[in-house]
Design a protein around this motif. Structure first.
Motif: not given
Length: 244
Positions: A36-39, A69-74, A111-114
């Motif tokens: 899922a993270a890879g996608r 997963l949570v994605l934050k875009r700056f 927890r941070v992933v990437a």
């Protein structure tokens, strides 16, 4: 010591490594790299556009959650930052390292992933931080607005969390009931670490004042609750008097 150790999240070692996904070079936490993270890494903008539930739409940051997963875009903010960002890491990379530092220090946070940066002709256009979702998360604000009453355990948790943050020399910069999150088991986590910085004792007191003003808006939070928080906070930090 932990500040120095936190550098490893942006280097190549057994836990972290650079990987190329979808035209971006990501700093990836290898044990947390799931399919899922890879996608998400393959196309972060598509994840926010098509799959994620948007938690925070905005001109400066966009936050979406899906698949645990949570994605934050700056996003790009100011022309002045173009010059500054040539000489420093992106906001996402700085937040990524701070988050990992808090993990090492035992402060509960996602927890941070990437992490990755998108640059055009060497200039920073966007950056991304991927984290694990906190299961069953609800903000302290929602809990209190729904009439929830903080018990002794929650007050003690909150006091120890903030005390640990300050003992590490950090202040949050935006410590309020929206950035304290309860999981499904009632455990408390600190989120939104963009404004986290090393600071003085006086700034730590500013954190406490901001949090006190915010929670005081809710009828279920009494003076006795606030005093109990301060007692636990001072005990955790071994302070003999409350910071002014």
């Amino acid at each position: 010591l932990l500040h120095e150790r936190s550098r490893r999240c942006l280097r190549h070692n057994r836990e972290f490594a650079p990987q190329r996904h979808g035209g971006l070079t990501w700093r990836v936490r290898l044990p947390l790299l799931t399919p899922a993270a890879g996608r998400v890494l393959a196309d972060p903008d598509e994840f926010l556009r098509a799959r994620a539930k948007i938690l925070k739409p905005g001109s400066t940051t966009t936050v979406g959650v899906a698949d645990g997963l949570v994605l934050k875009r700056f996003n790009f903010r100011k022309l002045l930052n173009l010059a500054k960002d040539l000489l420093r890491r992106s906001r996402a990379c700085r937040a990524f390292r701070k988050s990992y530092h808090l993990e090492l220090a035992g402060v509960p946070t996602a927890r941070v992933v990437a992490v990755a940066e998108r640059r055009v002709a060497g200039l920073l256009a966007r950056s991304y931080q991927l984290m694990e979702e906190i299961p069953g998360a609800t903000t302290l604000q929602k809990f209190l607005r729904a009439g929830g009453r903080p018990d002794r355990g929650m007050i003690r948790q909150a006091a120890r969390l903030v005390a640990r943050l300050h003992d590490e020399g950090f202040t949050h910069g935006d410590l309020n009931e929206r950035n304290l999150v309860l999981d499904a088991q009632g455990r408390l986590f600190l989120i939104d670490l963009d404004s986290l910085e090393f600071a003085t004792r006086a700034r730590a007191a500013v954190d406490l004042g901001r949090l006190a003003r915010d929670v005081s808006k809710h009828a279920t939070v009494t003076r006795a609750h606030r005093e109990a928080f301060l007692r636990h906070y001072c005990r955790a930090r071994k302070l003999r008097q409350v910071p002014r």
